[in-house]
Design a protein around this motif. Structure first.
Motif, mmCIF file in Angstrom:
data_model
loop_
_atom_site.group_PDB
_atom_site.id
_atom_site.type_symbol
_atom_site.label_atom_id
_atom_site.label_comp_id
_atom_site.label_asym_id
_atom_site.label_seq_id
_atom_site.Cartn_x
_atom_site.Cartn_y
_atom_site.Cartn_z
ATOM 1 N N GLY A 41 0.796 -1.214 0.000
ATOM 2 C CA GLY A 41 0.000 0.000 0.000
ATOM 3 C C GLY A 41 0.829 1.264 0.000
ATOM 4 O O GLY A 41 0.298 2.355 -0.249
ATOM 5 N N GLY A 42 2.090 1.130 0.274
ATOM 6 C CA GLY A 42 2.986 2.271 0.318
ATOM 7 C C GLY A 42 3.512 2.652 -1.055
ATOM 8 O O GLY A 42 3.100 2.088 -2.080
ATOM 9 N N SER A 43 4.434 3.614 -1.049
ATOM 10 C CA SER A 43 5.004 4.129 -2.300
ATOM 11 C C SER A 43 6.526 4.151 -2.239
ATOM 12 O O SER A 43 7.107 4.340 -1.168
ATOM 13 C CB SER A 43 4.499 5.550 -2.571
ATOM 14 N N GLY A 60 -2.086 2.073 -13.679
ATOM 15 C CA GLY A 60 -2.886 2.777 -12.693
ATOM 16 C C GLY A 60 -2.190 2.960 -11.353
ATOM 17 O O GLY A 60 -2.663 3.718 -10.506
ATOM 18 N N ARG A 61 -1.067 2.282 -11.161
ATOM 19 C CA ARG A 61 -0.333 2.398 -9.889
ATOM 20 C C ARG A 61 1.043 3.017 -10.077
ATOM 21 O O ARG A 61 1.529 3.721 -9.197
ATOM 22 C CB ARG A 61 -0.170 1.015 -9.252
ATOM 23 N N PHE A 62 1.674 2.744 -11.194
ATOM 24 C CA PHE A 62 3.024 3.250 -11.461
ATOM 25 C C PHE A 62 2.964 4.338 -12.527
ATOM 26 O O PHE A 62 2.158 4.268 -13.460
ATOM 27 C CB PHE A 62 3.929 2.136 -11.971
ATOM 28 N N THR A 63 3.819 5.323 -12.374
ATOM 29 C CA THR A 63 3.961 6.349 -13.402
ATOM 30 C C THR A 63 5.434 6.491 -13.760
ATOM 31 O O THR A 63 6.325 6.230 -12.936
ATOM 32 C CB THR A 63 3.409 7.704 -12.934
ATOM 33 N N TYR A 114 12.409 8.444 -14.244
ATOM 34 C CA TYR A 114 11.895 8.240 -12.891
ATOM 35 C C TYR A 114 10.703 7.279 -12.930
ATOM 36 O O TYR A 114 9.875 7.347 -13.842
ATOM 37 C CB TYR A 114 11.433 9.564 -12.284
ATOM 38 N N LEU A 115 10.627 6.422 -11.936
ATOM 39 C CA LEU A 115 9.489 5.513 -11.801
ATOM 40 C C LEU A 115 8.877 5.728 -10.427
ATOM 41 O O LEU A 115 9.523 5.492 -9.410
ATOM 42 C CB LEU A 115 9.925 4.054 -11.952
ATOM 43 N N GLN A 116 7.662 6.201 -10.411
ATOM 44 C CA GLN A 116 6.921 6.379 -9.163
ATOM 45 C C GLN A 116 5.998 5.189 -8.980
ATOM 46 O O GLN A 116 5.164 4.910 -9.847
ATOM 47 C CB GLN A 116 6.124 7.679 -9.191
ATOM 48 N N MET A 117 6.163 4.499 -7.869
ATOM 49 C CA MET A 117 5.389 3.283 -7.622
ATOM 50 C C MET A 117 4.481 3.506 -6.420
ATOM 51 O O MET A 117 4.965 3.708 -5.306
ATOM 52 C CB MET A 117 6.340 2.112 -7.361
ATOM 53 N N ASN A 118 3.190 3.496 -6.671
ATOM 54 C CA ASN A 118 2.187 3.689 -5.621
ATOM 55 C C ASN A 118 1.389 2.412 -5.415
ATOM 56 O O ASN A 118 1.396 1.521 -6.270
ATOM 57 C CB ASN A 118 1.256 4.841 -5.988
ATOM 58 N N SER A 119 0.703 2.359 -4.298
ATOM 59 C CA SER A 119 -0.146 1.207 -3.974
ATOM 60 C C SER A 119 0.615 -0.101 -4.184
ATOM 61 O O SER A 119 0.133 -1.030 -4.833
ATOM 62 C CB SER A 119 -1.423 1.226 -4.832
ATOM 63 N N LEU A 120 1.788 -0.161 -3.639
ATOM 64 C CA LEU A 120 2.656 -1.316 -3.842
ATOM 65 C C LEU A 120 2.034 -2.596 -3.294
ATOM 66 O O LEU A 120 1.314 -2.582 -2.282
ATOM 67 C CB LEU A 120 4.020 -1.074 -3.191
ATOM 68 N N LYS A 121 2.330 -3.681 -3.987
ATOM 69 C CA LYS A 121 1.845 -4.999 -3.604
ATOM 70 C C LYS A 121 3.036 -5.929 -3.396
ATOM 71 O O LYS A 121 4.102 -5.714 -3.993
ATOM 72 C CB LYS A 121 0.951 -5.575 -4.705
ATOM 73 N N PRO A 122 2.878 -6.970 -2.607
ATOM 74 C CA PRO A 122 3.988 -7.914 -2.408
ATOM 75 C C PRO A 122 4.515 -8.483 -3.725
ATOM 76 O O PRO A 122 5.711 -8.733 -3.865
ATOM 77 C CB PRO A 122 3.363 -9.003 -1.533
ATOM 78 N N GLU A 123 3.633 -8.630 -4.708
ATOM 79 C CA GLU A 123 4.076 -9.168 -5.995
ATOM 80 C C GLU A 123 4.903 -8.185 -6.805
ATOM 81 O O GLU A 123 5.417 -8.536 -7.865
ATOM 82 C CB GLU A 123 2.877 -9.647 -6.828
ATOM 83 N N GLN A 156 17.037 -3.325 -5.456
ATOM 84 C CA GLN A 156 16.058 -4.218 -4.850
ATOM 85 C C GLN A 156 14.841 -3.441 -4.346
ATOM 86 O O GLN A 156 14.967 -2.409 -3.680
ATOM 87 C CB GLN A 156 16.680 -4.975 -3.676
ATOM 88 N N VAL A 157 13.687 -3.955 -4.676
ATOM 89 C CA VAL A 157 12.425 -3.453 -4.125
ATOM 90 C C VAL A 157 11.746 -4.620 -3.421
ATOM 91 O O VAL A 157 11.527 -5.674 -4.030
ATOM 92 C CB VAL A 157 11.505 -2.889 -5.229
ATOM 93 N N THR A 158 11.449 -4.438 -2.151
ATOM 94 C CA THR A 158 10.789 -5.479 -1.380
ATOM 95 C C THR A 158 9.531 -4.902 -0.746
ATOM 96 O O THR A 158 9.594 -3.881 -0.057
ATOM 97 C CB THR A 158 11.705 -6.025 -0.275
ATOM 98 N N VAL A 159 8.414 -5.542 -1.026
ATOM 99 C CA VAL A 159 7.131 -5.090 -0.486
ATOM 100 C C VAL A 159 6.621 -6.165 0.456
ATOM 101 O O VAL A 159 6.407 -7.311 0.054
ATOM 102 C CB VAL A 159 6.113 -4.828 -1.604
ATOM 103 N N SER A 160 6.440 -5.786 1.711
ATOM 104 C CA SER A 160 5.968 -6.743 2.711
ATOM 105 C C SER A 160 4.449 -6.656 2.847
ATOM 106 O O SER A 160 3.852 -5.599 2.680
ATOM 107 C CB SER A 160 6.632 -6.465 4.052
ATOM 108 N N SER A 161 3.862 -7.781 3.174
ATOM 109 C CA SER A 161 2.392 -7.825 3.305
ATOM 110 C C SER A 161 1.947 -7.462 4.708
ATOM 111 O O SER A 161 2.731 -7.336 5.630
ATOM 112 C CB SER A 161 1.890 -9.221 2.956
#
Length: 121
Positions: free
Chosen positions: A15-17, A65-68, A79-88, A116-121
């Protein structure tokens, strides 16, 4: 030899960015595309988002719809803005620049070392 320097990434809760940036050490004569790919453990590298010479942006269906994506040609940076991040979304993100180094050059792909990008649930 063009070098790509990536920054950003890290650990974030779902859910973070996060934002990534990638700066090229030199300006290409002609850029075909510049963007980001990612590779999750045990999976093949896949396109995340890229912008082409015609100003068209392509996004993986999973991030629409989540990344710009934004490219600043004056700074040779994307630049890559990543919003509403998911574990996947977890994986190593690689910057890619494809194009002609000089007018008489052949097409070449340049890659960053990955971040590395790590998204925790």
């Amino acid at each position: 030899q063009v070098q790509l320097t990536e920054s950003g990434g890290g650990l974030m809760q779902a859910g973070g960015s996060l934002s990534l940036s990638c700066a090229a050490s030199e300006k290409l004569f002609f850029i075909v595309a510049m963007g980001w790919y990612r590779q999750a453990p045990g999976k093949q590298r896949e396109l995340v988002a890229r912008t082409t010479s015609g100003g068209i942006s392509d996004f993986a269906d999973s991030v629409k719809g989540r990344f710009t994506l934004y490219r600043d040609d004056a700074k040779n940076t994307v630049y890559l803005q990543m919003n509403s991040l998911k574990p996947e979304d977890t994986g190593v993100y690689y910057c890619n620049l494809g194009g002609l180094y000089r007018a008489n050059s052949r097409y070449a792909d340049y890659w960053g070392r990955g971040t590395q990008v790590t998204v925790s649930s």
